[in-house]
Design an enzyme around this catalytic site. Structure first.
Site, PDB file in Angstrom:
ATOM      1  N   CYS A   1       0.846  -1.193   0.000  1.00 49.62           N
ATOM      2  CA  CYS A   1       0.000   0.000   0.000  1.00 49.62           C
ATOM      3  C   CYS A   1       0.887   1.251   0.000  1.00 49.62           C
ATOM      4  CB  CYS A   1      -0.897  -0.026   1.234  1.00 49.62           C
ATOM      5  SG  CYS A   1      -1.865   1.487   1.452  1.00 49.62           S
TER       6      CYS A   1
ATOM      7  N   CYS B   1       0.512   3.035   3.598  1.00 49.23           N
ATOM      8  CA  CYS B   1       0.917   2.458   4.882  1.00 49.23           C
ATOM      9  C   CYS B   1       1.850   1.256   4.751  1.00 49.23           C
ATOM     10  CB  CYS B   1      -0.324   2.073   5.689  1.00 49.23           C
ATOM     11  SG  CYS B   1      -1.136   0.582   5.085  1.00 49.23           S
TER      12      CYS B   1
ATOM     13  N   CYS C   1      -7.358  -1.191   1.289  1.00 48.48           N
ATOM     14  CA  CYS C   1      -6.313  -1.679   2.183  1.00 48.48           C
ATOM     15  C   CYS C   1      -6.946  -1.967   3.544  1.00 48.48           C
ATOM     16  CB  CYS C   1      -5.220  -0.617   2.310  1.00 48.48           C
ATOM     17  SG  CYS C   1      -4.008  -1.001   3.596  1.00 48.48           S
TER      18      CYS C   1
ATOM     19  N   CYS D   1      -5.281   0.641   6.408  1.00 46.87           N
ATOM     20  CA  CYS D   1      -5.565   2.080   6.466  1.00 46.87           C
ATOM     21  C   CYS D   1      -6.891   2.443   5.806  1.00 46.87           C
ATOM     22  CB  CYS D   1      -4.417   2.890   5.847  1.00 46.87           C
ATOM     23  SG  CYS D   1      -4.320   2.763   4.051  1.00 46.87           S
TER      24      CYS D   1
ATOM     25  N   CYS E   1      -8.428  -5.376 -10.001  1.00 47.20           N
ATOM     26  CA  CYS E   1      -8.029  -4.294 -10.912  1.00 47.20           C
ATOM     27  C   CYS E   1      -7.603  -3.110 -10.033  1.00 47.20           C
ATOM     28  CB  CYS E   1      -9.238  -3.943 -11.778  1.00 47.20           C
ATOM     29  SG  CYS E   1      -8.888  -2.704 -13.016  1.00 47.20           S
TER      30      CYS E   1
HETATM   31 ZN   LIG Z   1      -2.826   1.020   3.530  1.00 45.02          ZN
END
Ligand SMILES: [Zn+2]
Length: 159
Positions: A73, A76, A122, A125, A146
């Site tokens: 990510c 984070c 995610c 976060c 995607c």
């Molecule tokens: Zn994240």
């Protein structure tokens, strides 16, 4: 009878709104204010991760990556996908048949042009990553994650 139906519809509509609101305000392990995210992320990252935006197709350098490694990510660094699960979908967005671990991503109900869709976020976060569709490779999971390249960073295994 008519009044009863109206009451039923009202409950149904407000019930749905309530759920959507709960989903939006869901707590994630890493929680920051909008101002904090804005200060930390680039304008493009903020637009996609925090505002649910979409990058133009074929714009991400991550499309071309085929060396072993992990896509994390961008906000984070939560590990999201592995190169071995990446495939060329031809759509112009990095595509994967599965996440590194189902617990690392979160699925949220969404709509694309009024059509029901499933958003991928995610799990750490809550940042928007992209969407998952059921037209992935049939020989594996049949799913296509995607994902916006801007929402991720690539960490090669060799590093
Ligand atoms: Zn994240």
């Amino acid at each position: 009878m008519k009044q009863l139906l109206l009451l039923f519809l009202t409950v149904l509509i407000f019930g749905c709104n309530g759920n959507a609101q709960d989903e939006k305000n869901k707590e994630y392990p890493l929680s920051k204010t909008e101002a904090e995210w804005k200060a930390e992320l680039s304008p493009q990252e903020f637009q996609i991760l925090r505002k649910g935006g979409t990058e133009p197709p074929f714009s991400s350098p991550l499309n071309d990556i085929d060396e072993p490694g992990t896509f994390v990510c961008a906000a984070c660094e939560n590990p999201l996908y592995r190169t071995k699960n990446k495939f060329d979908s031809g759509t112009g967005w990095p595509s994967f048949d599965r996440p590194i671990n189902e617990e690392n991503v979160d699925y949220r109900p969404d709509r694309i042009n009024g059509v029901k869709a499933t958003e991928v976020a995610c799990a750490n976060c809550g940042g928007h990553l992209g969407h998952v569709f059921n037209d992935g490779p049939k020989e594996t999971t049949g799913r296509r994650h995607c994902i916006n390249g801007i929402a991720m960073k690539f960490i090669p295994d060799t590093k």
